[in-house]
Design a protein around this motif. Structure first.
Motif, mmCIF file in Angstrom:
data_model
loop_
_atom_site.group_PDB
_atom_site.id
_atom_site.type_symbol
_atom_site.label_atom_id
_atom_site.label_comp_id
_atom_site.label_asym_id
_atom_site.label_seq_id
_atom_site.Cartn_x
_atom_site.Cartn_y
_atom_site.Cartn_z
ATOM 1 N N SER A 221 14.032 -87.148 111.951
ATOM 2 C CA SER A 221 14.995 -88.016 112.644
ATOM 3 C C SER A 221 15.388 -89.215 111.791
ATOM 4 O O SER A 221 15.883 -90.218 112.308
ATOM 5 C CB SER A 221 14.404 -88.511 113.965
ATOM 6 O OG SER A 221 13.260 -89.309 113.734
ATOM 7 N N ALA A 223 17.800 -89.972 109.922
ATOM 8 C CA ALA A 223 19.188 -90.440 109.962
ATOM 9 C C ALA A 223 19.396 -91.481 111.066
ATOM 10 O O ALA A 223 20.237 -92.377 110.938
ATOM 11 C CB ALA A 223 20.137 -89.267 110.161
ATOM 12 N N ILE A 224 18.605 -91.372 112.125
ATOM 13 C CA ILE A 224 18.764 -92.287 113.259
ATOM 14 C C ILE A 224 18.332 -93.697 112.895
ATOM 15 O O ILE A 224 18.941 -94.687 113.321
ATOM 16 C CB ILE A 224 17.987 -91.765 114.477
ATOM 17 C CG1 ILE A 224 18.650 -90.484 114.989
ATOM 18 C CG2 ILE A 224 17.913 -92.810 115.584
ATOM 19 C CD1 ILE A 224 17.859 -89.758 116.036
ATOM 20 N N SER A 225 17.275 -93.803 112.091
ATOM 21 C CA SER A 225 16.781 -95.135 111.736
ATOM 22 C C SER A 225 17.241 -95.562 110.339
ATOM 23 O O SER A 225 16.748 -96.541 109.787
ATOM 24 C CB SER A 225 15.247 -95.155 111.806
ATOM 25 O OG SER A 225 14.696 -94.141 110.999
ATOM 26 N N SER A 227 20.076 -96.804 109.446
ATOM 27 C CA SER A 227 20.807 -98.064 109.476
ATOM 28 C C SER A 227 20.507 -98.792 110.780
ATOM 29 O O SER A 227 20.103 -98.179 111.774
ATOM 30 C CB SER A 227 22.313 -97.811 109.377
ATOM 31 O OG SER A 227 22.801 -97.216 110.565
ATOM 32 N N LYS A 228 20.710 -100.099 110.745
ATOM 33 C CA LYS A 228 20.464 -100.911 111.939
ATOM 34 C C LYS A 228 21.369 -100.479 113.079
ATOM 35 O O LYS A 228 20.951 -100.411 114.240
ATOM 36 C CB LYS A 228 20.693 -102.382 111.609
ATOM 37 C CG LYS A 228 20.346 -103.327 112.746
ATOM 38 C CD LYS A 228 20.538 -104.780 112.354
ATOM 39 C CE LYS A 228 20.194 -105.710 113.508
ATOM 40 N NZ LYS A 228 20.398 -107.140 113.148
ATOM 41 N N GLU A 229 22.616 -100.132 112.748
ATOM 42 C CA GLU A 229 23.585 -99.738 113.774
ATOM 43 C C GLU A 229 23.171 -98.445 114.475
ATOM 44 O O GLU A 229 23.210 -98.349 115.706
ATOM 45 C CB GLU A 229 24.978 -99.570 113.153
ATOM 46 C CG GLU A 229 25.622 -100.851 112.663
ATOM 47 C CD GLU A 229 25.030 -101.365 111.356
ATOM 48 O OE1 GLU A 229 24.319 -100.579 110.662
ATOM 49 O OE2 GLU A 229 25.262 -102.538 111.024
ATOM 50 N N SER A 230 22.765 -97.441 113.682
ATOM 51 C CA SER A 230 22.396 -96.155 114.282
ATOM 52 C C SER A 230 21.119 -96.278 115.097
ATOM 53 O O SER A 230 20.981 -95.662 116.162
ATOM 54 C CB SER A 230 22.235 -95.081 113.200
ATOM 55 O OG SER A 230 21.222 -95.446 112.273
ATOM 56 N N GLU A 231 20.181 -97.103 114.624
ATOM 57 C CA GLU A 231 18.951 -97.279 115.383
ATOM 58 C C GLU A 231 19.221 -98.025 116.685
ATOM 59 O O GLU A 231 18.666 -97.669 117.739
ATOM 60 C CB GLU A 231 17.903 -98.025 114.558
ATOM 61 C CG GLU A 231 16.572 -98.132 115.277
ATOM 62 C CD GLU A 231 15.413 -98.514 114.371
ATOM 63 O OE1 GLU A 231 14.382 -98.958 114.916
ATOM 64 O OE2 GLU A 231 15.530 -98.358 113.148
ATOM 65 N N GLU A 232 20.061 -99.025 116.643
ATOM 66 C CA GLU A 232 20.403 -99.762 117.861
ATOM 67 C C GLU A 232 21.117 -98.869 118.870
ATOM 68 O O GLU A 232 20.898 -98.982 120.083
ATOM 69 C CB GLU A 232 21.258 -100.978 117.515
ATOM 70 C CG GLU A 232 20.469 -102.116 116.877
ATOM 71 C CD GLU A 232 21.334 -103.314 116.527
ATOM 72 O OE1 GLU A 232 22.582 -103.196 116.631
ATOM 73 O OE2 GLU A 232 20.773 -104.364 116.156
ATOM 74 N N ALA A 233 21.970 -97.971 118.353
ATOM 75 C CA ALA A 233 22.658 -97.031 119.244
ATOM 76 C C ALA A 233 21.654 -96.115 119.934
ATOM 77 O O ALA A 233 21.770 -95.832 121.134
ATOM 78 C CB ALA A 233 23.673 -96.205 118.450
ATOM 79 N N ALA A 234 20.649 -95.668 119.180
ATOM 80 C CA ALA A 234 19.609 -94.818 119.766
ATOM 81 C C ALA A 234 18.789 -95.586 120.785
ATOM 82 O O ALA A 234 18.521 -95.098 121.895
ATOM 83 C CB ALA A 234 18.713 -94.267 118.658
#
Length: 279
Positions: A221, A223-225, A227-234
């Motif tokens: 997983s 790819a989810i963490s 970037s800050k943006e993708s992690e915040e979206a998750a």
């Protein structure tokens, strides 16, 4: 100098105390005498499950598609004094699956537990955008191999008078991820396989259950963490506001294959920090 020594001692004591508290909840002998086969178990959730089962007393057989990964994982387990064996296994290859169970019998005398964890996702996109080749590979690894592993484990588990089978699905099996469309459907299929197999084996002292992890921080997983943006979206989709840890899943697996879960079969336990989980 005395003050510095006291501070250093206090920090060491706190760290040691924290480690003791972290380990204290693990039942050391709950799985004594059990032999567990865990697929795709040299990293991430699979390794975490293998390690947890071994910490609770089981002898574990781990596997990966690459020998170097097997060697590295075995070294880590043995450094902790845990009992383990391992070999290369491509779960889509029958000869490799057979070798996996043969190794468990040769090394430890039998098989009591199967944890089917191997999964693949070669394509990103919505479900109806997946090409046939990607669809076939996803279902070959995620569903067909899981089914065949369960089927091929049965003669060994029956010889032991019963045992446990655990499939590792995903929260995406309940709430499909748009960019993991085909993968999500494959994980939904495992929920059905769990129900059907549990009904068939219910009178044989063989429990069949499933775990649906949420978004767990692993290489799978990453790819989810990334970037800050993708992690915040998750995190916005997770009521607990944190990504899962491997330990959040391995403890559930250890419970399901223990005698504490003897009267549980055909169930999927969702470990996803409160993410929605209804079909």
């Amino acid at each position: 100098m005395l003050m510095n020594s006291l501070v250093k001692y206090s920090k060491t004591a706190l760290n040691y105390s924290g480690a003791i508290r972290q380990m204290a909840y693990i039942p050391k002998n709950r799985l004594d005498g059990k032999v567990a086969v865990v697929t795709a178990s040299t990293d991430g959730i699979g390794f975490g499950i293998a390690r947890r089962l071994a910490l609770e007393g089981a002898k574990v057989v781990i596997s990966s598609r690459k020998q170097k990964n097997v060697d590295s994982a075995l070294a880590k387990l043995k450094e902790e004094g845990l009992t383990a064996a391992g070999l290369v296994c491509h779960v889509s290859k029958k000869e490799d699956r057979i070798k996996l169970f043969d190794e468990a019998v040769k090394a430890f005398g039998g098989v009591d537990i199967l944890v089917s964890n191997a999964a693949a996702n070669p394509a990103v996109g919505s479900v109806l955008d997946a090409d046939e080749e990607a669809w076939d590979k996803i279902f070959d690894i995620n569903v067909k191999a899981a089914y065949l592993l369960a089927k091929e484990s049965l003669p060994h588990i029956r010889k032991r008078g019963g045992g446990s089978i655990v499939f590792i699905a995903s929260i995406a099996g309940y709430q499909p991820f748009d960019l993991l469309g085909a993968y999500s459907v494959s994980k939904t299929t495992l929920l059905g396989l769990t129900k059907a197999a549990s009904q068939q084996l219910a009178t044989e002292n063989i429990n069949v259950n499933c775990i649906a992890p949420g978004i767990v921080k692993t290489k799978f997983s990453a790819a989810i963490s990334a970037s800050k943006e993708s992690e915040e979206a998750a995190l916005s989709t997770i009521p607990m506001k944190r990504l899962g840890k491997v330990e959040d899943i391995s403890g559930v697996a250890a419970f399901l294959v223990s005698d504490d879960a003897k009267y549980i079969t055909g169930e999927t336990i969702v470990a996803a920090g409160g993410m929605p989980s209804h079909l």
